[in-house]
Design a protein around this motif. Structure first.
Motif, mmCIF file in Angstrom:
data_model
loop_
_atom_site.group_PDB
_atom_site.id
_atom_site.type_symbol
_atom_site.label_atom_id
_atom_site.label_comp_id
_atom_site.label_asym_id
_atom_site.label_seq_id
_atom_site.Cartn_x
_atom_site.Cartn_y
_atom_site.Cartn_z
ATOM 1 N N THR A 129 47.596 32.159 39.686
ATOM 2 C CA THR A 129 46.419 33.035 39.695
ATOM 3 C C THR A 129 46.626 34.051 38.572
ATOM 4 O O THR A 129 47.747 34.244 38.107
ATOM 5 N N PHE A 130 45.527 34.679 38.182
ATOM 6 C CA PHE A 130 45.578 35.590 37.034
ATOM 7 C C PHE A 130 44.890 36.887 37.446
ATOM 8 O O PHE A 130 43.695 36.896 37.716
ATOM 9 N N HIS A 131 45.671 37.969 37.498
ATOM 10 C CA HIS A 131 45.164 39.209 38.068
ATOM 11 C C HIS A 131 45.589 40.387 37.181
ATOM 12 O O HIS A 131 46.780 40.570 36.944
ATOM 13 N N ALA A 132 44.608 41.155 36.713
ATOM 14 C CA ALA A 132 44.906 42.315 35.853
ATOM 15 C C ALA A 132 44.289 43.556 36.518
ATOM 16 O O ALA A 132 43.226 44.018 36.116
ATOM 17 N N PRO A 133 44.974 44.092 37.521
ATOM 18 C CA PRO A 133 44.345 45.109 38.379
ATOM 19 C C PRO A 133 44.451 46.529 37.819
ATOM 20 O O PRO A 133 44.974 47.431 38.470
ATOM 21 N N PHE A 134 43.938 46.742 36.626
ATOM 22 C CA PHE A 134 44.198 48.021 35.968
ATOM 23 C C PHE A 134 43.521 49.204 36.641
ATOM 24 O O PHE A 134 44.127 50.250 36.830
#
Ligand SMILES: CCCCC/C=C/CC(=O)SCCNC(=O)CCNC(=O)[C@H](O)C(C)(C)COP(=O)(O)OP(=O)(O)OC[C@H]1O[C@@H](n2cnc3c(N)ncnc32)[C@H](O)[C@@H]1OP(=O)(O)O
Length: 391
Positions: free
Chosen positions: A264-269
């Motif tokens: 999965t690809f997650h960029a929770p900025f």
């Protein structure tokens, strides 16, 4: 005979001569891929590390390219017949005619690169962290079948990137960029590809306070991302599991990304009170359009591997049970292709964007330094460690 004798003094004075020129300020103009000022400066430094004398002809060529890159075409009068050394130098410079400063700078960088790589030790066998050749604590780096693999090796922390790991990845990229391998691969050990920045990087506040920590972190991140922007040969991500934060954003700087369908690809900025990095504020909108990039970079949308592939972030997705087998079969075949052709082709594809990417990187890091000092970010980090609030 050109009267430019091969002896240690001559080599040293040659380097001094080259070093004595002022730093150049050159800009990318036109459509041809050109070396940046930073690469030119690096090449000057690398030249000093050459162990073997490259020979008079090559030294004259380097001298001529340096002069052309910094001063333009030769316009000084030809030295007299008996002034052998200066006459040879003048002739070498004059022979470059009217080639532009930028072309000369690129040729200089290429020539120094070739000289340096011809001296790199030939790695015939796999080298691992256990070998004296490699002393990595957070990585395992191996070279086999023309492929250098950088394995992120903190599986117990989901391969979160500690300060030590940032430094070691940069070191591994520098070595891989210079070694004889054709491809460089980055992958993770264990069930994760990488859980992004190790959040404890922000809890190690020294006597000089949080501002210093933020400044140092900004400097570290700028250098780290620059290593990906400048990496000279094909760089492939083998995403063996979930990827978070900088492990996602940095993928825009890889040349090919293969993923297992479990990734999965997650960029929770915004969830972390931070802002995008790894040049993703530029590469993501360019790759997938602004609206799709916004869902990921502003609103923390976690992508499946199939979604990431549809958006162009991932090249191809494989079923988890055949992932390693299928991907490595492909990579072994690619690694038989001619090395220089791949290297130059990559540089053509990426070269025109490099200065832009460095500018984006610098801007993102300035914003992040401010974000790391914000209450929003501090609360998010405290919450992870106190309540173990997970993504
Ligand atoms: C120098 C500064 C440069 C800054 C560059 C900025 C980059 C931005 C980013 O990368 S933002 C993304 C940051 N990452 C996160 O916020 C992820 C945080 N981790 C989690 O949410 C979860 O751990 C998980 C979803 C990744 C995995 O959950 P799971 O339940 O499967 O596993 P655990 O939580 O039990 O994890 C096992 C141990 O690993 C530690 N760990 C995992 N990720 C990180 C991390 N990013 N930083 C620090 N530690 C991490 C976790 O704490 C467990 O450790 P423990 O066994 O000692 O408790």
């Amino acid at each position: 005979h050109i009267g430019f004798h091969i002896c240690p003094q001559n080599i040293i004075s040659f380097y001094r001569l080259i070093q004595s020129f002022p730093a150049v300020k050159l800009h990318l103009t036109g459509a041809v891929m050109r070396a940046t000022e930073v690469e030119f400066d690096k090449a000057k430094e690398h030249l000093k590390t050459l162990k073997n004398d490259p020979g008079n002809d090559t030294k004259l060529r380097i001298y001529a390219l340096f002069k052309q890159a910094t001063q333009g075409s030769c316009s000084s009068p030809k030295p007299g017949m008996l002034d052998f050394v200066n006459k040879a130098k003048w002739e070498a410079w004059n022979s470059l005619g009217n080639i532009s400063k930028e072309d000369a700078r690129q040729k200089y960088v290429d020539l120094v690169g070739t000289l340096i790589s011809s001296e790199a030790p030939i790695q015939k066998e796999a080298t691992t962290a256990g070998d004296p050749k490699s002393s990595y604590q957070t990585l395992q780096v191996t070279t086999e079948n023309n492929i250098t693999t950088i394995l992120l090796n903190r599986p117990e922390k989901k391969n979160a990137i500690s300060r030590k790991m940032y430094e070691e990845i940069m070191q591994a990229l520098e070595q891989a960029g210079k070694d004889d391998s054709v491809l460089t691969v980055m992958t993770g050990s264990g069930d994760y590809y990488c859980s992004g920045n190790d959040l404890s990087n922000f809890t190690q506040v020294g006597a000089e306070g949080v501002e210093k920590l933020a400044r140092d972190s900004g400097e570290l991140l700028t250098r780290y991302v620059s290593h990906f922007i400048d990496f000279p040969k094909p760089l492939i991500a083998v995403v063996n599991g979930p990827a978070v934060g900088i492990a996602v954003t940095g993928l825009g700087l890889f040349d090919v990304v293969y993923a297992t369908d479990r990734a999965t690809f997650h960029a929770p900025f915004s969830q972390l009170g931070q802002s995008p990095e790894g040049c993703s504020s530029y590469t993501f909108p360019k790759m997938m359009g602004t609206a799709k990039a916004n869902e990921i970079l502003l609103f923390n949308k976690k992508l499946t591997a199939a979604q990431a592939c549809d958006l162009g972030l991932v090249t191809e997705v494989f079923p988890d049970n055949t992932f390693q087998q299928e991907v490595w079969k492909k990579l072994r075949a690619y690694a038989k292709l001619p090395k220089d052709s791949l290297r130059y082709s990559k540089q053509l594809i990426r070269g025109m964007e490099k200065e832009k990417l460095h500018a984006v990187n610098a801007q993102e890091c300035v914003r992040l330094q401010e974000r790391w000092l914000s209450e929003e970010c501090m609360n998010a980090i405290m919450s992870f460690f106190q309540n173990k609030s997970k993504l």
